[in-house]
Design a protein around this motif. Structure first.
Motif, short mmCIF file in Angstrom:
data_model
loop_
_atom_site.label_atom_id
_atom_site.label_comp_id
_atom_site.label_asym_id
_atom_site.label_seq_id
_atom_site.Cartn_x
_atom_site.Cartn_y
_atom_site.Cartn_z
N GLY A 485 -39.19 32.73 61.93
CA GLY A 485 -38.17 33.13 60.97
C GLY A 485 -38.00 34.63 60.85
O GLY A 485 -37.47 35.11 59.84
N GLU A 486 -38.43 35.40 61.86
CA GLU A 486 -38.27 36.85 61.80
C GLU A 486 -36.79 37.19 61.72
O GLU A 486 -35.96 36.61 62.42
N ARG A 487 -36.48 38.15 60.88
CA ARG A 487 -35.09 38.60 60.80
C ARG A 487 -34.79 39.53 61.96
O ARG A 487 -35.63 40.36 62.33
N LEU A 488 -33.58 39.41 62.50
CA LEU A 488 -33.17 40.18 63.66
C LEU A 488 -31.93 40.98 63.31
O LEU A 488 -31.04 40.50 62.62
N LEU A 489 -31.89 42.21 63.79
CA LEU A 489 -30.73 43.07 63.54
C LEU A 489 -30.26 43.67 64.85
O LEU A 489 -31.03 44.33 65.55
N PRO A 490 -28.99 43.43 65.23
CA PRO A 490 -28.49 44.04 66.46
C PRO A 490 -28.44 45.56 66.33
O PRO A 490 -28.10 46.10 65.28
N VAL A 491 -28.79 46.25 67.41
CA VAL A 491 -28.66 47.70 67.46
C VAL A 491 -27.41 47.98 68.28
O VAL A 491 -27.37 47.71 69.48
N ASN A 492 -26.39 48.52 67.65
CA ASN A 492 -25.09 48.69 68.30
C ASN A 492 -24.96 50.06 68.94
O ASN A 492 -25.68 51.00 68.59
N THR A 509 -22.09 36.80 66.69
CA THR A 509 -22.12 36.27 65.33
C THR A 509 -23.55 36.32 64.83
O THR A 509 -24.46 35.82 65.50
N ILE A 510 -23.75 36.92 63.66
CA ILE A 510 -25.08 37.02 63.06
C ILE A 510 -25.10 36.09 61.85
O ILE A 510 -24.34 36.29 60.89
N TYR A 511 -25.92 35.06 61.92
CA TYR A 511 -26.04 34.11 60.82
C TYR A 511 -27.07 34.66 59.85
O TYR A 511 -28.27 34.64 60.11
N ALA A 512 -26.58 35.23 58.74
CA ALA A 512 -27.42 35.99 57.83
C ALA A 512 -28.33 35.08 57.02
O ALA A 512 -28.15 33.87 56.95
N GLY A 513 -29.33 35.72 56.41
CA GLY A 513 -30.26 34.99 55.56
C GLY A 513 -31.53 34.63 56.28
O GLY A 513 -31.77 34.97 57.44
N GLU A 514 -32.41 33.94 55.54
CA GLU A 514 -33.70 33.56 56.10
C GLU A 514 -33.51 32.59 57.26
O GLU A 514 -32.62 31.75 57.25
N ASN A 515 -34.37 32.72 58.27
CA ASN A 515 -34.29 31.90 59.48
C ASN A 515 -32.92 32.02 60.15
O ASN A 515 -32.39 31.05 60.70
N GLY A 516 -32.37 33.21 60.09
CA GLY A 516 -31.08 33.44 60.70
C GLY A 516 -31.20 33.57 62.21
O GLY A 516 -32.29 33.57 62.79
N ARG A 517 -30.06 33.67 62.86
CA ARG A 517 -30.04 33.81 64.31
C ARG A 517 -28.85 34.66 64.72
O ARG A 517 -27.96 34.94 63.90
N ASN A 536 -43.26 40.41 60.26
CA ASN A 536 -43.72 39.72 59.06
C ASN A 536 -45.10 40.18 58.64
O ASN A 536 -45.38 40.38 57.47
N SER A 537 -46.00 40.36 59.58
CA SER A 537 -47.35 40.86 59.30
C SER A 537 -47.95 41.33 60.60
O SER A 537 -47.57 40.87 61.68
N LEU A 538 -48.88 42.25 60.52
CA LEU A 538 -49.49 42.79 61.73
C LEU A 538 -50.93 43.19 61.39
O LEU A 538 -51.16 44.09 60.58
N ASP A 539 -51.88 42.53 62.00
CA ASP A 539 -53.29 42.82 61.79
C ASP A 539 -53.94 42.97 63.16
O ASP A 539 -54.22 41.99 63.84
N ILE A 540 -54.16 44.21 63.57
CA ILE A 540 -54.68 44.46 64.92
C ILE A 540 -56.05 45.13 64.92
O ILE A 540 -56.61 45.39 65.99
N LYS A 665 -44.90 36.83 69.34
CA LYS A 665 -44.47 35.56 69.90
C LYS A 665 -43.12 35.75 70.60
O LYS A 665 -42.30 36.57 70.17
N PRO A 666 -42.89 34.99 71.67
CA PRO A 666 -41.61 35.12 72.36
C PRO A 666 -40.45 34.73 71.44
O PRO A 666 -40.58 33.85 70.58
N LEU A 667 -39.32 35.39 71.59
CA LEU A 667 -38.12 34.98 70.89
C LEU A 667 -37.60 33.68 71.50
O LEU A 667 -37.86 33.36 72.66
N LEU A 668 -36.87 32.93 70.69
CA LEU A 668 -36.21 31.73 71.19
C LEU A 668 -34.83 32.13 71.67
O LEU A 668 -34.01 32.64 70.89
N VAL A 669 -34.58 31.92 72.94
CA VAL A 669 -33.28 32.22 73.53
C VAL A 669 -32.69 30.92 74.03
O VAL A 669 -33.29 30.24 74.87
#
Length: 815
Positions: A485-492, A509-517, A536-540, A665-669
């Motif tokens: 459910g990571e939010r994604l933002l296009p870089v134009n 088309t950007i489907y806004a909100g949680e679990n968007g695509r 979302n979180s990063l613990d390294i 994790k890999p993105l879903l394409v």
């Protein structure tokens, strides 16, 4: 008799027949052009007319406050007197020449109902940008409008206030600034309803203040975003006192740990002293909550009570106050604004400066440079090298076979004048063949190349700016989403204000909100699509250092206690660096075994020596050498682009390391996990002990300073440079308890760019400034420049240009 153009070449063909055949070909081409033109125009929408039965109010930003370069909410309030609506709200955002991106959110609204739909969209680099707002019921557009944004510039300071009594905190309207510099500040009222749920929007804020506000009203997503925002460089102020149960209610994890006492009243002079720089020492009664916060630093204390504590998290800091900012003595006090500015300066001294915004300035600038991001995600050595043998064969066929045959046929037909048509047509056909052939040799499937800029503090608090480049193969439609459910933002590429959306093409088309695509439509195979991914979180883990300065050389150890396998690591100082080729997880390196390099204060020089001296001449090498050289080039280019925005000047000591360890994790394409390559770039500020067995030594660039008395000059804290025409004074402050034996001034390597610029140092005895370049002062001469309290003054002067801050070093011993 053959009926086509190509038949038996030695067969006689009459002129009349050839003309008839060519006419047929032309007619076929014209029909094809008309067909495809018609087909491509089928999807064009007609502008819907607003039927007047829905009342729509549109508000941009936070009460019309927003700034360029960041996402901001567009609030669409719909009062429906029309019919039951089941559709979506769309905001069209210009993305590149001739294209726009569509941000959409579903809406379901019964007749007579009212609803507010909020969609976060990016505000482009043009301060005036046109957006289209549409409302659909099914496929029918029932409302349309356009809005033009007028945004604040990206250096405006945003202060967000969360309080059930906002008016009592209206005095919090300013932030620290160097003397002589005025900052533009906007104070914004926030609550759980309008508080952002994505980091791209919250990053526009520099300071957040929570006081007399029930934080349990935050959603889980909002709380996680607050924590990430702090780690990214934000300054969070929390007021407690008798309202501590409200303000601290959400902080139940390890983000803030500690214990508390009972609320009590004390008499203290620290409040008035702080606000008036010690001029007013009168006591006031203050209701306080004793707090003991783990890993915090007490910055204001009285009567054994920690009044203000600073708790560092990543690049940011949390200031925990033992009192309520909305109660006496702060309400209706003439000095309350000055007091709050001093509190912010105590909690986060880094706020002082013209461009002190949340996050890392260089990374923020890197994010806004699409070309730099394209370079970063396209240079992965994991991608196969193109196979040129197929290209050469196709070119040979074209040059030796197709062109001569076309000429011979047209000559026989006495139609050589048609070469102007056949040559470009054949060139296009073979160009497509070459491209399709070549694309298959490099990528066998859709690939995501991920680059993360990870900032780490000594306690292991990590923040990351993560970008993904989507490299397509042969699919024109690409759907992208995150597994968690990571939010994604296009870089134009850019945003344009003069869009006419009816004539523009939909890019995505950007489907806004949680679990968007995100769904790209008719995307070009030649374009790498760039996305920013919300972590979302990063613990390294962490990098452990035990370093000290002795006789001008840093000694000690660095241990990699992260889960990353690091390579091409650097420990960078203002005038030199240590190169560490490999630092695997769990490994320890002793700097005593490494000979340091020098770069004369210029980051660009160091990058060239470490990354480009080998990689540039040999990127065409084969096998392992080729991949190694491509890695070096990619790493060097990333650092080069980042340092461009800081003009190459280095402040402090920083550890830098690169890693191919897979942590995302890999993105879903298109609904499947995409092939992924990954490169992580780790940054960490490093502490060095300056005192050893009574000896004190400040290396070059580590003496703190303050900018005062600026005259027509702008000071950029991020780059450490002045711009314009005028002058400014700087006060350097050594430890008051240090017996100074010598100090040095360095002005070389600062890349002075000006019609006229220079440095001077103040002589106390002569009461005048003296021109200076590089200088070492010791013995009796120290009295000419060092004032009581171990301070000295310098001046910079510029005529139509820019100049860097001179660097100072010092040696001495403890009193």
């Amino acid at each position: 008799m053959p009926c086509g153009i190509i038949g038996k070449i030695n067969k006689y063909v009459t002129k009349a027949e050839s003309e008839t055949q060519m006419k047929k070909i032309v007619r076929v081409l014209m029909v094809a052009v008309i067909f495809f033109s018609t087909f491509l125009g089928v999807g064009a929408e007609k502008a819907a007319q607003n039927n007047g039965m829905i009342d729509v109010k549109i508000n941009v930003g936070f009460n019309d406050v927003y700034k360029i370069g960041y996402s901001t909410p567009i609030n669409v309030n719909i009062k429906n007197n029309f019919r039951d609506i089941n559709g979506e709200v769309e905001i069209r955002v210009p993305s590149s020449p001739g294209k726009y991106m569509s941000y959409v959110k579903p809406v379901s609204l019964q007749k007579g109902a009212e609803k507010n739909i909020t969609i976060n969209v990016p505000i482009g680099n043009d301060s005036r940008t046109k957006y289209a707002v549409n409302i659909y019921d099914g496929g029918e557009r029932i409302f349309e409008d356009t809005i033009t944004t007028v945004a604040s510039n990206n250096v405006t300071t945003f202060i967000g206030i969360l309080s059930d009594d906002f008016d009592s905190l209206s005095y919090i309207n300013s932030v620290p600034a160097s003397a002589g510099i005025s900052l533009v500040t906007k104070t914004i009222k926030l609550d759980e309803k309008n508080f952002p749920e994505d980091i791209f929007t919250l990053n526009a804020f520099n300071v957040l203040v929570i006081n007399d506000f029930d934080t349990s009203r935050f959603s889980k997503t909002q709380y996680e975003i607050i924590k990430q925002w702090v780690r990214n460089g934000g300054t969070l102020i929390i007021g407690t006192g008798s309202k501590y149960n409200k303000t601290l209610s959400v902080f139940k994890d390890d983000f803030i740990e500690g214990s508390q006492g009972n609320v009590q009243e004390i008499a203290t002079s620290k409040i008035y002293e702080l606000a008036t720089n010690g001029d007013n020492r009168n006591e006031t009664k203050l209701e306080v909550l004793p707090l003991n916060i783990k890993d915090s630093t007490i910055v204001l204390e009285d009567r054994n009570v920690s009044l203000v504590q600073a708790h560092g998290k990543g690049r940011g800091v949390v200031g925990i106050l033992a009192f309520d900012l909305g109660k006496a003595p702060f309400a209706n006090w003439n000095n309350n604004t000055a007091f709050m500015v001093k509190v912010l300066e105590l909690v986060n001294p880094g706020l002082t400066g013209t461009n002190a915004n949340s996050g890392n300035n260089n990374i923020n600038s890197f994010r806004n440079n699409t070309y730099a991001l394209q370079e970063a995600v396209n240079q992965f050595s994991e991608m196969a090298a193109p196979k040129t043998s197929s290209y050469y064969l196709i070119l040979l066929v074209y040059v030796l076979v197709v062109a001569p045959i076309s000429y011979f046929i047209l000559k026989k037909l006495d139609k050589r004048e048609l070469m102007w048509l056949t040559v470009p047509v054949m060139a296009i056909i073979f160009g497509v063949i070459i491209y399709v052939t070549g694309s298959g040799t490099r990528l066998s499937q859709i690939t995501t190349n991920i680059v993360s800029f990870i900032n780490l503090d000594k306690n292991g608090n990590a923040s990351a700016d993560t970008y993904a480049g989507i490299l397509n193969t042969n699919k024109s439609r690409v759907k992208i989403s995150g597994q968690n459910g990571e939010r994604l933002l296009p870089v134009n590429n850019n945003y344009y204000s003069d869009q006419t959306f009816e004539k523009e093409a939909l890019e995505a088309t950007i489907y806004a909100g949680e679990n968007g695509r995100i769904e790209y439509k008719n995307s070009s195979l030649l374009d790498t699509k760039i996305l920013q991914i919300q972590e979302n979180s990063l613990d390294i883990g962490k990098i452990e250092t035990n370093l000290k300065l002795k006789n001008g050389k840093i000694t000690g150890t660095i241990k990699n206690s992260t889960g990353l396998e690091l390579a091409d690591c650097l420990l960078v100082m203002p005038d030199g660096y240590y190169k560490i080729d490999s630092l695997k997880s769990g490994a320890v390196v002793n700097l005593d075994t490494i000979t340091p390099g020098r770069h004369e204060g210029n980051f660009h020089v160091m990058i060239g020596e470490v990354f480009f001296s080998r990689s540039y001449p040999n990127t065409s090498a084969a096998g392992t050498d080729r991949k190694r050289n491509l890695d070096l080039r990619q790493e060097g280019n990333i650092l080069q682009r980042m340092s461009d925005y800081g003009n190459g000047q280095i402040n402090g000591i920083t550890f830098i390391g690169f890693s191919k360890t897979q942590i995302h994790k890999p993105l879903l394409v298109n609904s499947a996990a995409a092939k992924k390559n990954e490169r992580n770039l780790l940054f960490m500020p490093v502490d060095v002990k300056f005192t050893d067995e009574g000896k004190v030594e400040y290396p070059l660039g580590f003496v703190p300073f303050e900018v005062i008395n600026t005259s027509n000059l702008n000071y950029d804290m991020a780059s450490g440079r002045f711009y314009g025409s005028g002058s400014a004074e700087l006060i350097y402050k050594l430890d008051r308890d240090m017996l100074v034996e010598e100090f040095g001034i360095n002005t070389s390597g600062l890349q002075t760019k000006s019609l006229g610029a220079g440095y001077s140092i103040y002589n106390i005895n002569k009461e005048t400034y003296e021109a200076v370049t590089d200088k070492v002062v010791e013995g009796e001469s120290l009295k000419d420049y060092l004032a009581p309290g171990n301070t000295l003054k310098m001046k910079v002067e510029v005529t139509d240009g820019e100049i860097g801050v001179p660097q100072m070093s010092a040696k001495g011993r403890s009193k």
